[in-house]
Design an enzyme around this catalytic site. Sequence first.
Site, mmCIF file in Angstrom:
data_model
loop_
_atom_site.group_PDB
_atom_site.id
_atom_site.type_symbol
_atom_site.label_atom_id
_atom_site.label_comp_id
_atom_site.label_asym_id
_atom_site.label_seq_id
_atom_site.Cartn_x
_atom_site.Cartn_y
_atom_site.Cartn_z
ATOM 1 N N TRP A 134 9.637 -0.956 -24.493
ATOM 2 C CA TRP A 134 9.542 -1.402 -25.888
ATOM 3 C C TRP A 134 10.436 -0.491 -26.733
ATOM 4 C CZ3 TRP A 134 3.570 -2.157 -27.022
ATOM 5 C CH2 TRP A 134 3.113 -3.293 -26.327
ATOM 6 N N GLU A 135 11.628 -0.944 -27.037
ATOM 7 C CA GLU A 135 12.593 -0.107 -27.752
ATOM 8 C C GLU A 135 12.872 -0.577 -29.171
ATOM 9 O OE1 GLU A 135 16.119 0.996 -25.323
ATOM 10 O OE2 GLU A 135 15.197 -0.294 -23.799
#
Length: 449
Positions: A134-135
């Site tokens: 999850w960036e």
Amino acid sequence: MYHIWIKFLAAWIFLKKFNGVHVMQAKAPMYRNEPFLVFWNAPTTQCRLRYKVDLDLKTFHIVSNANDSLSGSAVTIFYPNHLGVYPHIDDRGHFFHGIIPQNESLTKHLNKSKSDINRIIPLKAFHGLGVIDWENWRPQWDRNWGSKNVYRNRSIQFARDLHPELSEDKIRRLAKKEYEKAAKSFMRDTLLLAEEMRPDGYWGYYLYSDCQNYDYKTKGDQYTGKCPEIEMSRNDQLLWLWRDSTALFPNVYLEIILRSSDNALKFVHHRLKEAMRIASMAREDYALPVFAYARPFYAYTFEPLTQEDLVTTVGETAAMGAAGIVFWGSMQYASTVDSCQKVKKYMNGPLGRYIVNVTTAAKICSRVLCRKNGRCVRKHSDSNAFLHLFPESFRIMVYANATEKKVIVKGKLELENLIYLRENFMCQCYQGWKGLYCEEYSIKDIRKI
């Protein structure tokens, strides 16, 4: 083995005393007597199935999923659209699930996540790496700069819509508070759910930890590689995340501007140093295992790492005491038969041989220094000591015929090799073992496991 230990004991009188640095116990390795593992996390299934090109991963001591797929029993990576209802804006500007975490139902997300985990990892005894990628946003308000500033702006507008009576200053403070609370809940509860469902896996978030030491493009010769103090302080504030993680997944991707440079080693070294620092403060009983993400080719290119940069990435990661390294790659690796052959050629050349070199050296050091009850770690983290096979004592031989290919390491440690290891490395004992060389069995420590 007995004669080696006799030589080793005899050499002690010529060596300096242990430098007194305390090393926290480590979790036992994923596979017995494998202190340093190399994983393959690239979508190269088509090389094997469509183009009939075997990349020879197992031959060169690389742990991979069935058919060299991106996700499986060895390592599974969850991208934003694979796990739950992750609120975000993608790279194309498309909105998903309320955009910001405080505008999406956590219950809905966890219910969907449970279904996704059961579908993607059906094996309840999953013992591999579980990596959540999850960036799009970061859980700390102050770290959402640049393109991520949109999450702050959206949060401010969300708070303004709910509380139009508040002053602008109060709205901003409320927006930050509500954003960080919701972001923490999404990340923490997702992690805890995954660990509850697949408790034997190694769970964490990709690029956690980070240290934001990317200023090599502007600093040039003045670049130190050190993590800014403010970023280390912000990492300290994420203790809630480290405590609930069961592994850390920093990255050490090299851009081509760093090719074969001193700055490349500085960049990698300090990222790993920060990860090891966090790994030691996350828990009281053992240091979290660190698996650094790397690329076999320079970032955003299809140019293989030089021999020097293999040392900078793989070698540095092993010497710093990480549990392993994960090679990530893009669809380009398997896009054509030629690209598959290019990866295979590199694997059968410098990449594969160096991986065998380091993984074997790590096993040997663990055996002769730590009695297989710990892994070797640099005594001084900033030194240039590496876990390499001694070229005067060992040879890597590759044998191939029509049906199989195998690698054999021939040789034995000499006294001077033992002295080098003793001078430059110390043991990080696995849980249940203690002592300078992990020679003492500790029932007390075993009970903590």
